[in-house]
Structures are given as structure tokens and as C-alpha cells.
Design an enzyme around this catalytic site. Structure first.
Site, PDB file in Angstrom:
ATOM      1  CG  PHE A  12       6.792   0.809   5.739  1.00 36.45           C
ATOM      2  CD1 PHE A  12       5.995   0.689   4.542  1.00 36.45           C
ATOM      3  CD2 PHE A  12       6.425   1.794   6.180  1.00 36.45           C
ATOM      4  CE1 PHE A  12       4.965   1.209   3.948  1.00 36.45           C
ATOM      5  CE2 PHE A  12       5.384   2.142   6.127  1.00 36.45           C
ATOM      6  CZ  PHE A  12       4.384   2.130   4.978  1.00 36.45           C
ATOM      7  CB  CYS A  13      11.354  -4.822   6.102  1.00 36.09           C
ATOM      8  SG  CYS A  13      10.621  -5.375   4.979  1.00 36.09           S
ATOM      9  CB  ALA A  14      10.987  -0.603  10.196  1.00 30.89           C
TER      10      ALA A  14
ATOM     11  CG  HIS B 110      12.065  -6.616   9.922  1.00 31.73           C
ATOM     12  ND1 HIS B 110      11.163  -6.926   8.820  1.00 31.73           N
ATOM     13  CD2 HIS B 110      11.759  -5.801  10.742  1.00 31.73           C
ATOM     14  CE1 HIS B 110       9.736  -6.896   9.783  1.00 31.73           C
ATOM     15  NE2 HIS B 110      10.567  -5.981  10.675  1.00 31.73           N
TER      16      HIS B 110
END
Length: 455
Positions: free
Chosen positions: A376-378, A131
Site C-alpha cells: 500500500f505504498c507504505a 510514500h
């Protein structure tokens, strides 16, 4: 379902070459007693190298304000700060005219770069990015590329996208060096060659690559590079954006304030400001000399230990981990390009019948092992790997077993580094096997979005 033993458990080549802080910390288990903590969440933040901690502690009595101070300690601190800039630049293989700008983190560096691109710049990104790389750019100026099915596909997809780009319009390709979800290493040099042939520049998100592999900006030929100290054994709040000076010099300062300004005068029309042209232009305020010194210390430690030797050891631990997980039929390791793809010490996986938050909580509470669960911010990448739709709820934190055939929309990630003992990897594999075979020994509930043991 016992996990077959993996040979070479006492191989000296697998001993941790660089000691880290926290290796003797004991953590309580809900089942009683204490065990040494096995921290396997390096992809989020690494522990401090003991050498980094020692170097910081040795400097602290001499701490002083950086730049423009007349006092002896201020001059010492300024010299240390600028020598650290040179050390980090050399470690990254910066070119002679590259600027090394100190930030707070990779996210801060990428946002700084987003503020510095010339007006009208077209930014090309794969949907698989973190992100921090996906979100800073104006949506109207962004071309989002589909997830590639292989390293070769990544190069082909970018080449095709750039083929239709107007060469007179500035363009920037932002790409990760290694995925924070799968650990897979991206073909940075090949992507850079394609980008440069089309007149585009390349920004490398090296947050997950720099701690694991030697990274040389000249060899890769990337134009910019961003990474965080806290992911490279220097968790003291500093990051780096390194790269070509022209866009950085032309951009408005990232923050306005002291240090970024060279000269400020009052006139009838208000204030006239002359901004700095070097790295100071984007470093307003009092610099984080402790964090910068820590990053430079980590660079020296990794260089002296030998990046190639460190990579060989990491690959051995990675094989050990993957072989152990492969012996548990219920485990599915996530990968974009298949099991033979080259990767750093980052492994994400799901377990049939388990919500990943529940498994991660049980690993911590019952085995003293720290991993990460979630997306995981993805989020786009994790949903792609798990085959979930954008509207499917993720149920992070849920302790309930999954229904037959149901797949979680979250995963477990274990990640390790230069200070990880072999015992931690083996304990992790054995703990996963035990939980899959016997189930959790404790009851868990959701508390503030997290799965936690019932006390």
C-alpha cells in the site's frame, strides 16, 4: 466455519446515502455466471458520486479555456473554476488569506510543498507515513520519527524531537490524518499544538481523512493541507494544496509556463520574468477545470449529506466488518494502536496460511469483490505491522500456501465509503470465511507480478 449473522442487516440507517457510479456493473466469475461488483478499494480510488458525474455532464457543453479568454464559454468556465476554488476553501475551513492551489493529486501537492519550503527547513515525519509524504524531502533535511505505540506516544515523540530543534531554523511537520493501511485517525490537533509551540508548521496529508470526516483547517490549526479528488468521489485528475501564502509566494513556481507568469520581457541579458503571487504561481498551464468542478461538486454533496451522519453510518459498517472478521480465527486485523483505536473505513488484514495476493485474487475471481493487496505504498509501516525485516522478500503475487508459521509480507486491504451498500460488506465477510474454510475453488498463477486465475 460459518460466520454468525450480524443483526440490523435491513436497518435504514445503514442504507447508502449518496449513490455512486458503477453500482449496477456486473462482473464475470471464473466459476461461471455474473454478480454485481462489490468495489471495496476506496482507499485507492473512490467511484464517482452520481451527482458529481451529473454535474460534470451538465457543464461539458459549456467547457472552455480558463482565464484570459474573451469568449462567453471561456468566461463561464473561468467563473466556474474560481467559484470551485471558493467552494473547496470553505469545505476545508480555510482561513481568509490561505491559498487554494490546484494540483493533480495528493502526491503532486506534497511534492509541490517540498519544492516550496524555505532553504534549510527541517522536516519531521513518522516512519508510518505513505510514500507520497515520506519521499519528496531531501534526506539530509529529514528527521524520521519512530512509529508511536499510541496517539499519546505520537505527541510525546514529536515534542521530544522538536525540543532539540533550533527555533531559528524553519521546520515542518508532515503527518497523515488517517492511515491508508490501518485507517487509524491521528491526533492532528494535538500534534499541531506541539509543533506550533516549537515554532514548526504542520502539513496535513488528508487524502484518507477528507473522504470520511469533516476537516476544518481553522479548528485543527494546521498550516497546510493536501488531498486528492480521486479519493473523494471526484476521479477526474485534480488535487489540492491549501494553506498559508508566504512560503508559496516566496518559492519558485512549481512549473514554469503560461499562467504562472505575470509578465515576461526580453533584455540583452535574456528573459526577465515577473511571477504571479496568488495561487496561479503554482498552476502553470491550462487548468483542469473539469476535475476542479468535480471536486467542488463532491464537497457540496458531502456537506449537504452531513459529515456527522456519514461518519455514524461508516462506523456502523466498520463495526460490522470487524465483528465479521473477528469471527474467523485465522484472520488478523492490522493495527498500530490496538482494536479500540478510532479509524475510518479502511481495514487491512492477513490470513494464516494465505499469501494475501492469492486471497485478493480469489475474492475477485470467485466472488466479484475488489480489494487491494500488497504494501500500500507504505512499506516501512506494513513491515513493522507484520514484524518483517527490511530484507525479507514480500512475495506479492504468489499463489502458493504459506508454510506453517510463515507470515506474509503483504496484506489485504478492504475500504469503503458513502456509497457502499451493506450487502457488499456482508458479502466480503462471507467470502473471506468461505475461502478460509474451503480454500480457493480455482487454480492461480503469477502473471506480471500479479496473482491471476488460470484460464
Amino acid at each position: 466455519m460459518p460466520v454468525p449473522p450480524i443483526p440490523l442487516a435491513t436497518d435504514p440507517a445503514l442504507e447508502a446515502p449518496l449513490p455512486v457510479m458503477g453500482g449496477e456493473v456486473l462482473v464475470p466469475l471464473v466459476t461461471g455466471g455474473e454478480v454485481p461488483y462489490a468495489g471495496l478499494d476506496h482507499a485507492a480510488s473512490t467511484p464517482a458520486l452520481r451527482r458529481v458525474w451529473d454535474d460534470v455532464a451538465a457543464y461539458i457543453p459549456y467547457y472552455g479555456s480558463v482565464h484570459r479568454g474573451a469568449g462567453h464559454l471561456s468566461q463561464l468556465s473561468t467563473d466556474l473554476f474560481e467559484r470551485s476554488r471558493s467552494t473547496i476553501g470553505e469545505f476545508l475551513g480555510c482561513r481568509a488569506d490561505d491559498q487554494v492551489v490546484f494540483t493533480r493529486s495528493t502526491t503532486d501537492s506534497l511534492n509541490l510543498m517540498a519544492s516550496a519550503v524555505p532553504p534549510g527547513t527541517r522536516v519531521f515525519l513518522f516512519e508510518t507515513e505513505h510514500h507520497a509524504a515520506l519521499l519528496p524531502w531531501p534526506e539530509a533535511a529529514t528527521t524520521l520519527l519512530p512509529a508511536p505505540g499510541s496517539r499519546f506516544d505520537a505527541v510525546e515523540i514529536l515534542a521530544e524531537a522538536l525540543a532539540g530543534h533550533d527555533p531559528l531554523t524553519p521546520a515542518l511537520v508532515c503527518v497523515t490524518g488517517a492511515s491508508n493501511v490501518t485507517g487509524e485517525i491521528w491526533p492532528v490537533a494535538e500534534l499541531t499544538e506541539v509543533a506550533h509551540a516549537a515554532g514548526a508548521r504542520v502539513l496535513l496529508d488528508a487524502a484518507q481523512l477528507v473522504p470520511h470526516r469533516r476537516v476544518d483547517m481553522r479548528e485543527l490549526d494546521v498550516d497546510y493541507l493536501a488531498y486528492s479528488g480521486h479519493k473523494m468521489y471526484a476521479p477526474f485528475g485534480a488535487g489540492v494544496l491549501a494553506g498559508r501564502p508566504d512560503w508559496l509566494r516566496q518559492a519558485a513556481p512549481y512549473l514554469a509556463g503560461g499562467g504562472a507568469s505575470r509578465r515576461v520581457t526580453r533584455s540583452d541579458d535574456g528573459l526577465a520574468v515577473e511571477w504571479q503571487q496568488d495561487s496561479a504561481r503554482h498552476e502553470a498551464g491550462s487548468p483542469n477545470v473539469v476535475g476542479v468542478h468535480a471536486m467542488a461538486s463532491a464537497c457540496r454533496a458531502l456537506s449537504e449529506a452531513g459529515p456527522e451522519a456519514l461518519a455514524v453510518r461508516e462506523e456502523a459498517l466498520l463495526r460490522r466488518t470487524l465483528r465479521g472478521l473477528a469471527a474467523i480465527p485465522q484472520v488478523e486485523v492490522l493495527s498500530l494502536w490496538g482494536p479500540r483505536s478510532e479509524r475510518v473505513g479502511v481495514v487491512s488484514f492477513v490470513v494464516d496460511g494465505w499469501n494475501s495476493s492469492h486471497l485478493a485474487a480469489a475474492l475477485s475471481a470467485e466472488h466479484g469483490i475488489g480489494v487491494r493487496d500488497g504494501m500500500f505504498c507504505a512499506h516501512p509501516l506494513v513491515r513493522l505491522l507484520l514484524g518483517s525485516s527490511a530484507d525479507q522478500p514480500d512475495r506479492c503475487g504468489a499463489p502458493e500456501p504459506l508454510a506453517p508459521g510463515e507470515r506474509p509480507v503483504n496484506a489485504v486491504r478492504m475500504s469503503f465509503g458513502v456509497g457502499t451498500p451493506v450487502e457488499h460488506v456482508d458479502r466480503f465477510v462471507a467470502a473471506v470465511a468461505t475461502l478460509v474454510r474451503d480454500g480457493a475453488r480455482w487454480r492461480y498463477r503469477v502473471e506480471e507480478g500479479r496473482c491471476v486465475p488460470v484460464r
